[in-house]
Scaffold this active site. Structure first.
Site, PDB file in Angstrom:
ATOM      1  CG  HIS A  55     -11.781  28.338   2.898  1.00 24.55           C
ATOM      2  ND1 HIS A  55     -10.729  27.475   2.987  1.00 24.55           N
ATOM      3  CD2 HIS A  55     -12.205  28.521   4.183  1.00 24.55           C
ATOM      4  CE1 HIS A  55     -10.512  27.144   4.254  1.00 24.55           C
ATOM      5  NE2 HIS A  55     -11.398  27.778   5.000  1.00 24.55           N
TER       6      HIS A  55
ATOM      7  CD  GLU B 175      -9.719  25.821   0.175  1.00 24.91           C
ATOM      8  OE1 GLU B 175     -10.712  25.076   0.112  1.00 24.91           O
ATOM      9  OE2 GLU B 175      -9.504  26.646   1.078  1.00 24.91           O
TER      10      GLU B 175
ATOM     11  NE  ARG C   8      -8.261  23.551   6.877  1.00 24.78           N
ATOM     12  CZ  ARG C   8      -8.840  24.623   7.427  1.00 24.78           C
ATOM     13  NH1 ARG C   8     -10.070  24.968   7.081  1.00 24.78           N
ATOM     14  NH2 ARG C   8      -8.193  25.361   8.304  1.00 24.78           N
TER      15      ARG C   8
HETATM   16  P1  NAP Z   1     -13.027  21.097  17.098  1.00 30.28           P
HETATM   17  O1  NAP Z   1     -13.881  21.689  18.155  1.00 30.28           O
HETATM   18  O2  NAP Z   1     -11.668  20.657  17.455  1.00 30.28           O
HETATM   19  O3  NAP Z   1     -13.858  19.874  16.453  1.00 30.28           O
HETATM   20  C1  NAP Z   1     -13.239  19.000  15.571  1.00 30.28           C
HETATM   21  C2  NAP Z   1     -14.027  17.722  15.381  1.00 30.28           C
HETATM   22  O4  NAP Z   1     -13.184  16.853  14.601  1.00 30.28           O
HETATM   23  C3  NAP Z   1     -14.354  16.993  16.660  1.00 30.28           C
HETATM   24  O5  NAP Z   1     -15.655  16.471  16.571  1.00 30.28           O
HETATM   25  C4  NAP Z   1     -13.343  15.869  16.699  1.00 30.28           C
HETATM   26  O6  NAP Z   1     -13.817  14.680  17.262  1.00 30.28           O
HETATM   27  C5  NAP Z   1     -13.121  15.589  15.230  1.00 30.28           C
HETATM   28  N1  NAP Z   1     -11.827  14.954  15.020  1.00 30.28           N
HETATM   29  C6  NAP Z   1     -10.605  15.434  15.315  1.00 30.28           C
HETATM   30  N2  NAP Z   1      -9.651  14.556  14.969  1.00 30.28           N
HETATM   31  C7  NAP Z   1     -10.309  13.493  14.453  1.00 30.28           C
HETATM   32  C8  NAP Z   1      -9.875  12.249  13.928  1.00 30.28           C
HETATM   33  N3  NAP Z   1      -8.569  11.924  13.880  1.00 30.28           N
HETATM   34  N4  NAP Z   1     -10.805  11.386  13.477  1.00 30.28           N
HETATM   35  C9  NAP Z   1     -12.093  11.695  13.539  1.00 30.28           C
HETATM   36  N5  NAP Z   1     -12.571  12.865  14.028  1.00 30.28           N
HETATM   37  C10 NAP Z   1     -11.680  13.738  14.480  1.00 30.28           C
HETATM   38  O7  NAP Z   1     -12.837  22.106  15.899  1.00 30.28           O
HETATM   39  P2  NAP Z   1     -13.835  23.260  15.394  1.00 30.28           P
HETATM   40  O8  NAP Z   1     -13.543  24.541  16.080  1.00 30.28           O
HETATM   41  O9  NAP Z   1     -15.237  22.752  15.433  1.00 30.28           O
HETATM   42  O10 NAP Z   1     -13.326  23.400  13.867  1.00 30.28           O
HETATM   43  C11 NAP Z   1     -13.443  22.299  12.993  1.00 30.28           C
HETATM   44  C12 NAP Z   1     -12.741  22.570  11.680  1.00 30.28           C
HETATM   45  O11 NAP Z   1     -13.522  23.450  10.890  1.00 30.28           O
HETATM   46  C13 NAP Z   1     -11.390  23.274  11.769  1.00 30.28           C
HETATM   47  O12 NAP Z   1     -10.350  22.385  12.119  1.00 30.28           O
HETATM   48  C14 NAP Z   1     -11.229  23.822  10.363  1.00 30.28           C
HETATM   49  O13 NAP Z   1     -10.584  22.874   9.543  1.00 30.28           O
HETATM   50  C15 NAP Z   1     -12.669  24.000   9.893  1.00 30.28           C
HETATM   51  N6  NAP Z   1     -12.997  25.436   9.731  1.00 30.28           N
HETATM   52  C16 NAP Z   1     -13.400  25.886   8.511  1.00 30.28           C
HETATM   53  C17 NAP Z   1     -13.725  27.213   8.332  1.00 30.28           C
HETATM   54  C18 NAP Z   1     -14.212  27.738   7.010  1.00 30.28           C
HETATM   55  O14 NAP Z   1     -14.010  28.904   6.736  1.00 30.28           O
HETATM   56  N7  NAP Z   1     -14.857  26.927   6.206  1.00 30.28           N
HETATM   57  C19 NAP Z   1     -13.596  28.113   9.407  1.00 30.28           C
HETATM   58  C20 NAP Z   1     -13.185  27.623  10.626  1.00 30.28           C
HETATM   59  C21 NAP Z   1     -12.893  26.280  10.792  1.00 30.28           C
HETATM   60  P3  NAP Z   1     -13.888  14.424  18.837  1.00 30.28           P
HETATM   61  O15 NAP Z   1     -15.115  15.120  19.277  1.00 30.28           O
HETATM   62  O16 NAP Z   1     -13.978  12.950  18.925  1.00 30.28           O
HETATM   63  O17 NAP Z   1     -12.637  15.012  19.434  1.00 30.28           O
END
Ligand code: NAP
Length: 312
Positions: free
Chosen positions: A278, A260, A231
């Site tokens: 995005h 965005e 993000r």
């Molecule tokens: P996920 O499995 O929940 O992984 C999120 C990561 O963020 C984990 O490593 C988690 O750490 C960390 N995190 C969460 N809260 C935190 C905090 N307060 N401080 C520090 N680290 C924190 O999610 P995912 O499926 O990989 O997706 C990640 C993100 O990618 C989504 O939330 C979305 O914003 C973004 N995304 C973007 C696109 C795009 O089109 N560009 C598409 C899909 C998703 P821990 O391991 O310690 O829990």
């Protein structure tokens, strides 16, 4: 199953609309600001939500019978989950089905930036290749040191891919993971100081705002490349633009931005940035899988079955 007690809110594409229509016959709204004017909103029990406009207490209070907000996307930072909790509303998202595509785009942006693929393509298209000869040498990417900021579902897919590019893998998360051979850093500055490329795969929202600070960018340094597919809020954009302008950072690959799609126009003038609109999960296959998972969560809720991918 049909139920006019469903609102489908957001820019659903024609295929998604048709599938929603066939399954739930919902009322389609282009955004949450249209909820207030809807007659019959008191009877709405489910919302299929798509987009990044905030959906919080104000919107939920307009829908007193609401039981579920099914988000289209894994990132649900637009939805106020605490407000949903307080009202007994379930929230679901669409994890896993999009991780491959987002990881692919992250790796592609890293290589595009390092190998200057856009500039090199322009070189050939403009006739410079024929007129002036070979394109100036650029930078080897394989074998470098990669730092993953957020080793969740997408972060792991990125790390696996970069490991296949013979990279040394470092990561930051709130807790150390069972990943033999990969180096854990308990803070982002330490991570950035240890790597050539920093790839941001965190969740968005207030808890991670500006984690990529001026200090992190300085630690990444003038040879560093930042890639962000998470993000825009995770990065201090002022600091990023300053570092890119001054040579404090070699380059960036960005799929997400603050504000965005009306991104900071200074990005357009920076030749060392690969800009993507995005589109991390933007393939036909993955968007169909996301839309189906969203519908399946609503169907589960309406039939009293366990939700497939609950958030709260
Ligand atoms: P996920 O499995 O929940 O992984 C999120 C990561 O963020 C984990 O490593 C988690 O750490 C960390 N995190 C969460 N809260 C935190 C905090 N307060 N401080 C520090 N680290 C924190 O999610 P995912 O499926 O990989 O997706 C990640 C993100 O990618 C989504 O939330 C979305 O914003 C973004 N995304 C973007 C696109 C795009 O089109 N560009 C598409 C899909 C998703 P821990 O391991 O310690 O829990």
């Amino acid at each position: 199953m049909t139920s006019s007690n469903v609102f489908a809110i957001g820019p659903f594409n024609p295929e998604e609309r048709a599938a929603l229509q066939e399954t739930f016959a919902p009322v389609f709204l282009s955004g949450p600001d249209e909820i207030a004017a809807q007659e019959g909103r008191d009877a709405v029990s489910a919302v299929a939500y798509k987009g990044h406009a905030p959906f919080g207490a104000a919107q939920m209070d307009l829908l007193p019978g609401l039981g579920i907000v099914a988000n289209y996307g894994v990132g649900y930072d637009a939805i106020d989950v605490a407000a949903a909790d307080a009202r007994g509303i379930k929230v679901t998202n669409t994890p896993d089905v999009l991780s491959d595509d987002v990881a692919d785009l992250a790796v592609a942006m890293l290589i595009m930036q390092g190998r200057q693929m856009i500039q090199a393509s322009d070189w050939a298209r403009s006739g410079n290749w024929a007129a002036k000869g070979e394109y100036p040498l650029n930078r080897k990417i394989s074998g470098g040191r990669a730092g993953i900021l957020g080793l969740g579902r997408i972060g792991r897919e990125i790390a696996d891919r970069l490991a296949a590019f013979k990279m040394d893998i470092h990561y930051f998360a709130r807790s150390e993971k069972d990943t033999p051979g990969w180096t854990y850093h308990s803070d982002p500055v330490s991570l950035a100081g240890a790597v050539d490329y920093l790839i941001v795969a965190l969740v968005g929202g207030p808890d991670t705002a500006n984690i990529v600070s001026a200090e992190v960018l300085a630690a990444l340094g003038p040879r560093g490349i930042l890639v962000n597919i998470s993000r825009g809020s995770c990065v201090d954009e002022e600091a990023l633009i300053a570092a890119l302008q001054s040579g404090g950072l070699a380059g960036a690959g960005l799929d997400v931005f603050l504000n965005e799609p009306n991104i900071d126009p200074r990005f357009y003038d920076l030749p060392n940035v690969v800009i993507q609109p995005h589109q991390g999960s933007g393939t036909v296959e993955t968007r169909a899988a996301m839309a189906k998972l969203q519908r399946d969560n609503i169907a589960a809720h309406l039939t009293g079955a366990p939700l497939l991918t609950p958030v709260n």
